[in-house]
Write an enzyme that holds these catalytic residues in place. Structure first.
Site, PDB file in Angstrom:
ATOM      1  N   CYS A  87       0.839  -1.194   0.000  1.00 34.95           N
ATOM      2  CA  CYS A  87       0.000   0.000   0.000  1.00 34.95           C
ATOM      3  C   CYS A  87       0.882   1.256   0.000  1.00 34.95           C
ATOM      4  O   CYS A  87       1.537   1.547  -0.986  1.00 34.95           O
ATOM      5  CB  CYS A  87      -0.979  -0.040   1.170  1.00 34.95           C
ATOM      6  SG  CYS A  87      -2.382   1.111   1.004  1.00 34.95           S
ATOM      7  N   HIS A 195      -3.298  -5.815   1.100  1.00 37.36           N
ATOM      8  CA  HIS A 195      -2.606  -6.017   2.366  1.00 37.36           C
ATOM      9  C   HIS A 195      -2.555  -7.499   2.759  1.00 37.36           C
ATOM     10  O   HIS A 195      -3.433  -7.982   3.487  1.00 37.36           O
ATOM     11  CB  HIS A 195      -3.331  -5.258   3.485  1.00 37.36           C
ATOM     12  CG  HIS A 195      -3.172  -3.784   3.446  1.00 37.36           C
ATOM     13  ND1 HIS A 195      -2.193  -3.116   4.146  1.00 37.36           N
ATOM     14  CD2 HIS A 195      -3.880  -2.829   2.791  1.00 37.36           C
ATOM     15  CE1 HIS A 195      -2.292  -1.809   3.944  1.00 37.36           C
ATOM     16  NE2 HIS A 195      -3.315  -1.614   3.110  1.00 37.36           N
ATOM     17  N   GLU A 197      -0.660  -8.832   4.966  1.00 31.99           N
ATOM     18  CA  GLU A 197      -0.439  -8.939   6.403  1.00 31.99           C
ATOM     19  C   GLU A 197      -1.744  -8.848   7.190  1.00 31.99           C
ATOM     20  O   GLU A 197      -1.784  -9.220   8.369  1.00 31.99           O
ATOM     21  CB  GLU A 197       0.545  -7.852   6.876  1.00 31.99           C
ATOM     22  CG  GLU A 197      -0.023  -6.459   7.065  1.00 31.99           C
ATOM     23  CD  GLU A 197      -0.275  -5.693   5.770  1.00 31.99           C
ATOM     24  OE1 GLU A 197      -0.726  -4.528   5.853  1.00 31.99           O
ATOM     25  OE2 GLU A 197      -0.023  -6.246   4.677  1.00 31.99           O
TER      26      GLU A 197
END
Length: 224
Positions: A87, A195, A197
């Site tokens: 991002c 994302h 994660e």
């Protein structure tokens, strides 16, 4: 084994990245403040997390790309240390010219925060070779400036060199050719808007991000 997450003023996914990396490797990454000038002597992997570095003033990632830590990151990038920018981290990598192209305002001018479906080109990098290029990966996005753009010549080079790492199946932001992530010429640097994660545990709605991060870490022989 050396893992590091760089924290900038305005980073807001740094803890998510630290938790994900620690859960996958059993090792807590170093958190490197943007004003520092060095990483640990033995560094195997660097992550640039999402957020709004420097409040997105000027351009997203433009000020962060000139932080004190960046000359050392550029030096390590040239040495081939793998780097993942997610991002805002992707935006920083393009502003630092470690990746081609730019991230512009979303085509609908709205902030987009939802799950998207990705396809991966596992041939784009050894870091992604354990992924299935026929599978769908459900990964969250959260951005206002995720519309990937590059000129036609650059896009053609990326396509011809298999450097488009991820594509949207349901493009949320208008990115040209549905591009969600790209890799560097040496294929050691990955930038992506979604994302992974935030998708390492089924409790978060998807664990497909775990597969992406496991592939990256296993290629470094650091996964637990």
């Amino acid at each position: 084994m050396g893992l590091a997450v760089v924290r900038f003023p305005g980073s807001n996914c740094d803890r998510d990245m630290v938790v994900a990396l620690e859960s996958l490797t059993g090792t807590r990454p170093d958190i490197i403040w943007h004003d520092e000038t060095q990483f640990a002597d033995s560094i195997d992997f660097i992550a640039l997390p999402g957020g709004f570095s420097y409040g997105d003033y000027l351009r997203c990632g433009a000020m962060a790309a000139r932080s004190a830590i960046m000359p050392e990151l550029l030096r390590l990038a040239k040495k081939g240390v793998p780097i993942l920018g997610v991002c805002n981290g992707f935006q920083i990598l393009t502003e630092a010219r470690l990746l081609p192209g730019a991230l512009m305002r979303n085509a609908n001018l709205d902030f987009v925060c939802r799950d998207v479906t990705l396809r991966v080109d596992a041939n784009s990098s050894d870091l992604l070779k354990n992924l299935d290029d026929t599978a769908d990966y459900i990964i969250p996005v959260a951005h206002h400036d995720g519309n990937y753009f590059a000129d036609s010549d650059t896009l053609d080079r990326l396509e011809n060199d298999s450097r488009v790492a991820f594509r949207y199946k349901d493009n949320p932001n208008g990115s040209v050719r549905n591009i969600a992530g790209v890799v560097s010429e040496n294929r050691k640097i990955i930038g992506m808007m979604p994302h992974p994660e935030r998708a390492v545990d089924p409790l978060c709605g998807s664990s497909h991000g775990r597969l992406i991060m496991e592939s990256i870490l296993e290629s470094l022989s650091v996964a637990a």
